[in-house]
Write a protein that holds these residues in place. Structure first.
Motif, PDB file in Angstrom:
ATOM      1  N   ALA A 262       0.828  -1.213   0.000  1.00  0.00           N
ATOM      2  CA  ALA A 262       0.000   0.000   0.000  1.00  0.00           C
ATOM      3  C   ALA A 262       0.856   1.254   0.000  1.00  0.00           C
ATOM      4  N   GLY A 263       2.009   1.198   0.640  1.00  0.00           N
ATOM      5  CA  GLY A 263       2.984   2.282   0.596  1.00  0.00           C
ATOM      6  C   GLY A 263       2.434   3.637   0.983  1.00  0.00           C
ATOM      7  N   GLU A 264       2.572   4.609   0.095  1.00  0.00           N
ATOM      8  CA  GLU A 264       2.196   5.997   0.365  1.00  0.00           C
ATOM      9  C   GLU A 264       0.696   6.187   0.533  1.00  0.00           C
ATOM     10  N   LYS A 265      -0.093   5.173   0.206  1.00  0.00           N
ATOM     11  CA  LYS A 265      -1.544   5.290   0.386  1.00  0.00           C
ATOM     12  C   LYS A 265      -1.926   5.374   1.863  1.00  0.00           C
ATOM     13  N   ILE A 266      -1.025   4.925   2.731  1.00  0.00           N
ATOM     14  CA  ILE A 266      -1.306   4.935   4.172  1.00  0.00           C
ATOM     15  C   ILE A 266      -0.628   6.135   4.805  1.00  0.00           C
ATOM     16  N   ASP A 267      -1.421   7.015   5.359  1.00  0.00           N
ATOM     17  CA  ASP A 267      -0.920   8.197   6.055  1.00  0.00           C
ATOM     18  C   ASP A 267      -0.934   7.919   7.555  1.00  0.00           C
ATOM     19  N   GLY A 268       0.212   7.968   8.172  1.00  0.00           N
ATOM     20  CA  GLY A 268       0.303   7.677   9.591  1.00  0.00           C
ATOM     21  C   GLY A 268       1.054   6.385   9.839  1.00  0.00           C
ATOM     22  N   LEU A 269       1.239   6.070  11.114  1.00  0.00           N
ATOM     23  CA  LEU A 269       2.004   4.889  11.503  1.00  0.00           C
ATOM     24  C   LEU A 269       1.138   3.633  11.497  1.00  0.00           C
ATOM     25  N   VAL A 270       1.776   2.517  11.203  1.00  0.00           N
ATOM     26  CA  VAL A 270       1.161   1.192  11.319  1.00  0.00           C
ATOM     27  C   VAL A 270       2.065   0.358  12.208  1.00  0.00           C
ATOM     28  N   PHE A 271       1.468  -0.412  13.117  1.00  0.00           N
ATOM     29  CA  PHE A 271       2.218  -1.257  14.035  1.00  0.00           C
ATOM     30  C   PHE A 271       1.911  -2.726  13.753  1.00  0.00           C
ATOM     31  N   ALA A 272       2.892  -3.571  13.994  1.00  0.00           N
ATOM     32  CA  ALA A 272       2.713  -5.008  13.802  1.00  0.00           C
ATOM     33  C   ALA A 272       3.607  -5.756  14.778  1.00  0.00           C
ATOM     34  N   HIS A 273       3.379  -7.050  14.910  1.00  0.00           N
ATOM     35  CA  HIS A 273       4.270  -7.875  15.724  1.00  0.00           C
ATOM     36  C   HIS A 273       5.570  -8.112  14.959  1.00  0.00           C
ATOM     37  N   GLU A 274       6.619  -8.333  15.681  1.00  0.00           N
ATOM     38  CA  GLU A 274       7.856  -8.806  15.069  1.00  0.00           C
ATOM     39  C   GLU A 274       7.634 -10.266  14.668  1.00  0.00           C
ATOM     40  N   PRO A 275       7.928 -10.651  13.414  1.00  0.00           N
ATOM     41  CA  PRO A 275       7.666 -12.031  13.005  1.00  0.00           C
ATOM     42  C   PRO A 275       8.203 -13.055  14.006  1.00  0.00           C
ATOM     43  N   GLY A 276       7.332 -14.008  14.370  1.00  0.00           N
ATOM     44  CA  GLY A 276       7.688 -15.044  15.331  1.00  0.00           C
ATOM     45  C   GLY A 276       7.415 -14.670  16.772  1.00  0.00           C
ATOM     46  N   HIS A 277       7.100 -13.408  17.042  1.00  0.00           N
ATOM     47  CA  HIS A 277       6.872 -12.912  18.399  1.00  0.00           C
ATOM     48  C   HIS A 277       5.380 -12.587  18.536  1.00  0.00           C
ATOM     49  N   MET A 278       4.596 -13.604  18.870  1.00  0.00           N
ATOM     50  CA  MET A 278       3.157 -13.523  18.722  1.00  0.00           C
ATOM     51  C   MET A 278       2.448 -13.060  19.992  1.00  0.00           C
ATOM     52  N   LEU A 279       1.175 -12.708  19.819  1.00  0.00           N
ATOM     53  CA  LEU A 279       0.291 -12.436  20.948  1.00  0.00           C
ATOM     54  C   LEU A 279      -0.490 -13.707  21.253  1.00  0.00           C
TER      55      LEU A 279
END
Length: 302
Positions: A262-279
């Motif tokens: 999506a790149g520049e289509k997203i304005d603002g920060l996005v957060f995610a888990h570090e791969p392998g470090h799950m909830l």
């Protein structure tokens, strides 16, 4: 007096989340074996409907386990059986996080998101940043079943205490809104050719956590467009034994690749888990049958 020591597999989901909050664990493979683990994506509320639609259109790669009850509130997840404890905080209860801006990862291995997502103290108040969190099924959830098979089918990365290898593929996702041109990511576990059918049978019921493999065998490497099986894009390299073949499952890192696309289509920060470090969620294996219809169907039955 008898002193008992709990193993990672027997820890409660709440205890595992507490250890993650205290930054005392990283890789969650093998933790809380009866609970379902989740991938995580948190994005500004204005993009939440597009991402929700992406998940609904790609349920194998992006199976939904929970969504923020109130945008901007990091403590409440719906349906409520997904996370039952009132002290839950999605900003701290993964072992590690990634931060994206305009589709690029600008920070990795962050231990929490408290400095980037502040909230009001009042219960159920919206924060100044109205983020929406999505919890998505993770293949770690069926690994206890593989370990407990007779004979055992313990995944290689659990034996070596490493991260499961993950690969970008050329397999396209069905687009939704701003999320176009995204492709599926896969996780891989090596098994002997004679074991593949048993592995398929054991993991097939776990539809809410990617289900059975989507491909296996050496020819699948080329069909999936994997660059180099010996050099994973995420996680750690594993060694193949004689007669073993790669077995691939859809992977919950896929949403992060959708954010990159999506790149520049997203304005603002996005957060995610570090791969392998799950909830680790409070869903358990016994919930799988009701989760087949998705979380909306589950909510209708409780």
């Amino acid at each position: 007096m008898t002193i008992t020591t709990q193993t990672p597999e027997t820890l409660s989901s709440q205890k595992t989340r507490f250890l993650a909050r205290q930054n005392t664990i990283t890789n969650t493979a093998g933790y809380s074996g009866t609970n379902l683990q989740a991938n995580l994506l948190i994005l500004p509320e204005k993009y939440s409907q597009d991402f929700h639609n992406l998940c609904l259109r790609n349920p194998v790669a992006c199976p939904l386990l929970g969504i923020s009850s109130i945008p901007g509130n990091p403590h409440k997840i719906s349906p409520t059986p997904c996370i039952r404890n009132s002290d839950f905080d999605i900003r701290t209860d993964c072992p590690a996080y990634r931060v994206y801006k305009h589709g690029k990862c600008i920070a990795a291995n962050k231990r929490d998101l408290l400095d980037l997502w502040s909230t009001n103290d009042a219960e159920d108040q919206r924060s100044s940043e109205n983020y929406t969190a999505f919890l998505l099924g993770c293949s770690y959830s069926f690994e206890a079943a593989l370990c407990n098979a007779t004979p055992p089918l313990t995944p290689r990365h659990q034996v070596t205490n490493t991260l499961v290898p993950m690969y970008r593929t050329s397999l396209p996702l069905s687009p939704a809104g701003i999320f176009t041109n995204a492709t599926c990511t896969v996780s891989m576990r090596p098994y002997h050719e004679s074991e593949v059918e048993r592995v398929r049978d054991i993991t097939r019921p776990y539809l809410a956590t990617h289900g059975e493999p989507i491909a296996w065998g050496w020819d699948a490497v080329k069909r999936l467009g994997i660059r180099d099986i010996h050099d994973p894009d995420f996680g750690d390299k594993v060694e193949f034994g004689e007669g073993e073949v790669p077995v691939f499952w859809a992977c919950g890192v896929t949403p992060q690749m959708a954010v990159e696309a999506a790149g520049e289509k997203i304005d603002g920060l996005v957060f995610a888990h570090e791969p392998g470090h799950m909830l680790v969620t409070d869903w358990v294996v016994e919930d799988l049958e009701r989760l087949k219809g998705g979380i909306a169907a589950f909510r209708a039955k409780i």
